[in-house]
Scaffold this motif. Structure first.
Motif, PDB file in Angstrom:
ATOM      1  N   ALA A 120       0.947  14.721  -5.886  1.00  9.47           N
ATOM      2  CA  ALA A 120       0.916  15.016  -7.321  1.00  9.47           C
ATOM      3  C   ALA A 120       2.287  15.431  -7.824  1.00  9.47           C
ATOM      4  CB  ALA A 120      -0.111  16.114  -7.589  1.00  9.47           C
ATOM      5  N   ALA A 121       2.984  16.264  -7.051  1.00  9.38           N
ATOM      6  CA  ALA A 121       4.318  16.693  -7.471  1.00  9.38           C
ATOM      7  C   ALA A 121       5.285  15.516  -7.508  1.00  9.38           C
ATOM      8  CB  ALA A 121       4.837  17.778  -6.520  1.00  9.38           C
ATOM      9  N   ALA A 130      -1.565  19.028   2.978  1.00 12.68           N
ATOM     10  CA  ALA A 130      -0.967  19.177   1.641  1.00 12.68           C
ATOM     11  C   ALA A 130      -0.641  17.842   1.002  1.00 12.68           C
ATOM     12  CB  ALA A 130       0.306  20.023   1.750  1.00 12.68           C
ATOM     13  N   GLU A 131      -1.304  16.763   1.461  1.00  9.01           N
ATOM     14  CA  GLU A 131      -0.960  15.435   0.948  1.00  9.01           C
ATOM     15  C   GLU A 131      -1.163  15.328  -0.562  1.00  9.01           C
ATOM     16  OE1 GLU A 131      -3.068  16.049   3.435  1.00  9.01           O
ATOM     17  OE2 GLU A 131      -3.021  14.491   4.990  1.00  9.01           O
ATOM     18  N   GLU A 132      -2.297  15.811  -1.045  1.00  8.87           N
ATOM     19  CA  GLU A 132      -2.596  15.649  -2.471  1.00  8.87           C
ATOM     20  C   GLU A 132      -1.622  16.441  -3.336  1.00  8.87           C
ATOM     21  OE1 GLU A 132      -6.619  16.536  -3.302  1.00  8.87           O
ATOM     22  OE2 GLU A 132      -7.448  14.967  -2.000  1.00  8.87           O
ATOM     23  N   ARG A 133      -1.333  17.670  -2.915  1.00  8.28           N
ATOM     24  CA  ARG A 133      -0.423  18.482  -3.724  1.00  8.28           C
ATOM     25  C   ARG A 133       0.974  17.873  -3.753  1.00  8.28           C
ATOM     26  NH1 ARG A 133       2.990  22.712  -2.768  1.00  8.28           N
ATOM     27  NH2 ARG A 133       2.427  22.811  -0.560  1.00  8.28           N
ATOM     28  N   ILE A 134       1.480  17.427  -2.608  1.00  8.12           N
ATOM     29  CA  ILE A 134       2.809  16.826  -2.560  1.00  8.12           C
ATOM     30  C   ILE A 134       2.829  15.507  -3.327  1.00  8.12           C
ATOM     31  CG2 ILE A 134       4.568  15.870  -1.036  1.00  8.12           C
ATOM     32  CD1 ILE A 134       4.381  18.904  -0.996  1.00  8.12           C
TER      33      ILE A 134
END
Length: 658
Positions: free
Chosen positions: A217-218, A211-215
């Protein structure tokens, strides 16, 4: 910030000042005395030049300069008195804000209460004091300078007044937008800090779950939001600098540019120099302090006050500072217990552990009457990977029950009371008081928590004792409560209910009696005593506990530190990791090894002198194995008799094999 909220803060501020009109008048009077030096700064200098040095009378000039110096001394005396008046305004504000934070935070278990108590209240107090100083200073300094300019020559005010008024107008127009952007920046900063506090401890899980990209981005969106808020705040800050240049520095340029015209129209050189002194030495510094103080600190104060004074949830009563100590004491105690409780639980995991025991009191109440306290499958740990301090605990107490909680040090007794009080929230399970969920405003109004370190504040004894009551306590009721709990001798020694109390002059036991009587006078039916009698002797402790146990409809939970407390209780809860036991004192002695061990540890063993030294090996038993009070001690006398700790030498029936 909404317009209605800002107006609400302003109304409360005006009401606060009206209630303290005498202090405001005193502050104004000392400020007038302080302003004398502002007036003399320009006027005495002008007279010294025009009537003294330029007129060939240096003595007169020196006299006027001496008058200016005397004005500085008088103004300094006024400044000292001003600080005392400011303190008389700021300290009541701090007390009122603390009371509001307690009402919202401790009673409703607001997670932001600790920040409010430790940081935001102090920010509000310090900022308010600074704003009072800079606002008062500007008003009276400007008044002194204007009077001085008019006294020297009205034409000078015609040059200085318009740019000063324009600068103040521009500054006033930026106040509300600055406050809104200051709040937006604080909100964005808090959101980013909260997000990072959640993300950073879980980086391994984020990587494992992909989930690196999603976290990222947030998190990036929150960083960008704070950046935008900071840039907007900085842009409006430029207007603040412009207002300072317009109102404080442009008058200097105009005075110099208009000097020939002013001299041609009858303005004396001394008056022109005096006007420059008024602007450079008085108006410009005062305006700079006002712009920087009110522009930054003022908007910050409005934001903090809005947060601290927002209305509590429906049904919550206004509570008191005493509960702050309860929260902090339990949080500190719970943190200390986390390490010892976890280590104990890990040690238990290495040996066969009995099945979890459920602690529940037999309910004899009617089905329609909810229990005074109920815990259902409550589990609590200080961290997601920590061993639970409280594990799958069930407990049901009908109204009127007297429960003693016992267990080894650090096993979670204070954690349990913090969970019942709503200071901590269980990781799993539910806690209810009289059917109301904990935490919650309805449940918070039904319990009173008395920690080990009792809170007493400077004031009268009646004010201390009535702290948890919304209205003043009648003296007869107060005296009756003091008699029941055992405070009456202390009350009489201090001089009665209206006697002033100095907390530092009271002993630990006297402070605990004050806190216990305060809790006894509260309306809360559930009393939680977390070693709240540890500074009292056994007789005083018994009297206080019986007073709480005999309250009509009252339920008492005591974290016991003496075996006598457990003997007096109707029920005893033994906490020992997952080996929880519940029952009467006699029942637990029969079926709980942990309780028997605790009771044995509570029983004092009198020391016994060593026997005469006869053994050829120069080692003699103390009291002998198998005798009453034998602890397995031996005395080995090398240079002097030295005691060995129990179990250092194993018992084998005789000393020959050791």
């Amino acid at each position: 910030m909404s317009k209605g909220v800002a107006e609400g803060v302003h109304r409360r501020g005006l009401r606060f000042l009206r209630e303290r009109w005498a202090v405001v008048l005193r502050l104004g009077g000392w400020s007038v005395l302080e302003t004398g030096q502002t007036f003399l700064t320009g006027y005495a200098l002008a007279r010294a030049l025009d009537d003294g040095f330029l007129a060939g009378r240096p003595g007169t000039g020196l006299v006027w300069l001496g008058v200016a110096g005397l004005g500085v001394l008088v103004g300094a005396y006024g400044t000292v008195r001003v600080y005392g008046a400011v303190a008389a305004l700021t300290e009541p504000l701090r007390d009122r804000l603390v009371t509001r934070v307690v009402a919202r935070g401790v009673r409703e278990a607001d997670a932001g209460a600790l920040s409010g108590l430790t940081q935001q209240v102090e920010i509000a107090r310090d900022t308010f004091a600074g704003l009072v100083m800079v606002s008062r200073s500007f008003v009276f300094t400007a008044a002194g300078a204007v009077v001085g300019l008019v006294s020297l020559d009205p034409l000078l005010l015609l040059v200085v007044g318009p740019p000063l008024a324009a600068g103040l107008g521009l500054f006033a127009a930026t106040l509300r937008p600055l406050a809104r952007r200051q709040e937006a920046f604080l909100v964005a900063d808090e959101a980013l800090a909260d997000s990072l506090g959640t993300v950073c401890p879980g980086l391994r899980d984020i990587t494992a779950a992909g989930a690196e990209e999603r976290i990222a981005a947030a998190t990036r969106s929150r960083v960008d939001a704070e950046l935008r808020a900071a840039c907007s705040l900085a842009r409006w800050g430029v207007l603040r600098v412009a207002s300072l240049a317009l109102g404080g520095q442009l008058p200097i340029v105009l005075l110099l540019a208009c000097a020939p015209w002013l001299l041609d129209h009858g303005v004396t050189p001394g008056a022109l120099v005096g006007a420059l002194a008024y602007v450079t030495q008085s108006l410009l510094p005062a305006l700079r302090n006002l712009v920087h103080g009110l522009g930054t600190s003022g908007s910050r104060l409005v934001v903090v006050l809005r947060r601290l004074t927002r209305e509590a949830s429906s049904g919550a009563e206004t509570k008191t500072e005493a509960e702050i100590t309860a929260s902090e004491s339990h949080e500190a105690g719970a943190s200390a217990e986390a390490g010892t409780g976890t280590a104990h639980a890990q040690a238990q995991a290495q040996a066969p552990v009995p099945a979890p025991a459920s602690a529940s009191a037999s309910a004899s109440e009617a089905p329609s009457t909810p229990p005074a306290l109920s815990l259902t499958s409550v589990t609590f740990a200080y961290g997601p990977a920590a061993t639970p301090v409280i594990d799958d605990l069930d407990l049901t107490l009908p109204p009127g029950t007297h429960l003693a909680v016992v267990g080894p040090s650090g096993i979670g007794k204070s954690t349990l009371t913090a969970l019942v009080a709503g200071v901590l929230e269980p990781g799993r399970g539910t806690v209810r008081l009289c059917g109301h969920p904990v935490p919650g405003p309805q449940a918070a109004a039904l319990r009173v928590l008395i920690p080990q370190e009792a809170y007493v504040f400077t004031g009268t004894l009646a004010e201390n004792l009535g702290l948890l009551r919304p209205d003043p306590v009648p003296e007869a009721e107060l005296l009756a409560a003091a008699e029941e709990v055992g405070l009456l001798p202390v009350l009489e020694a201090l001089g009665g209910p209206d006697a002033p109390v100095d907390p530092a002059a009271l002993s630990g036991g006297e402070r605990q009696l004050v806190a216990l009587t305060r809790a006894y006078l509260s309306r809360a039916p559930l009393a939680l005593l977390d070693e709240a009698t540890c500074h009292l002797d056994a007789r005083a402790e018994e009297r206080a506990e019986r007073a709480f146990a005999d309250r009509p409809g009252g339920t008492l939970v005591v974290v016991a530190h003496r075996i006598s407390s457990a003997r007096r209780a109707e029920r005893v809860l033994v906490m020992d990791g997952r080996r929880t036991a519940y029952g009467t004192h006699d029942e637990l002695l029969r079926r709980s090894a942990s309780y028997r061990e605790l009771v044995g540890g509570w029983t004092p063993v009198p020391s016994q002198p060593a026997l005469a030294l006869r053994d050829a090996d120069r080692v003699d038993a103390v009291a002998g194995t198998g005798l009453a009070g034998d602890g397995g001690h031996v005395v080995a006398h090398r240079p002097v008799g030295q005691m060995q700790t129990p179990r250092d030498l194993r018992h084998r029936g005789s000393l020959g094999g050791e």
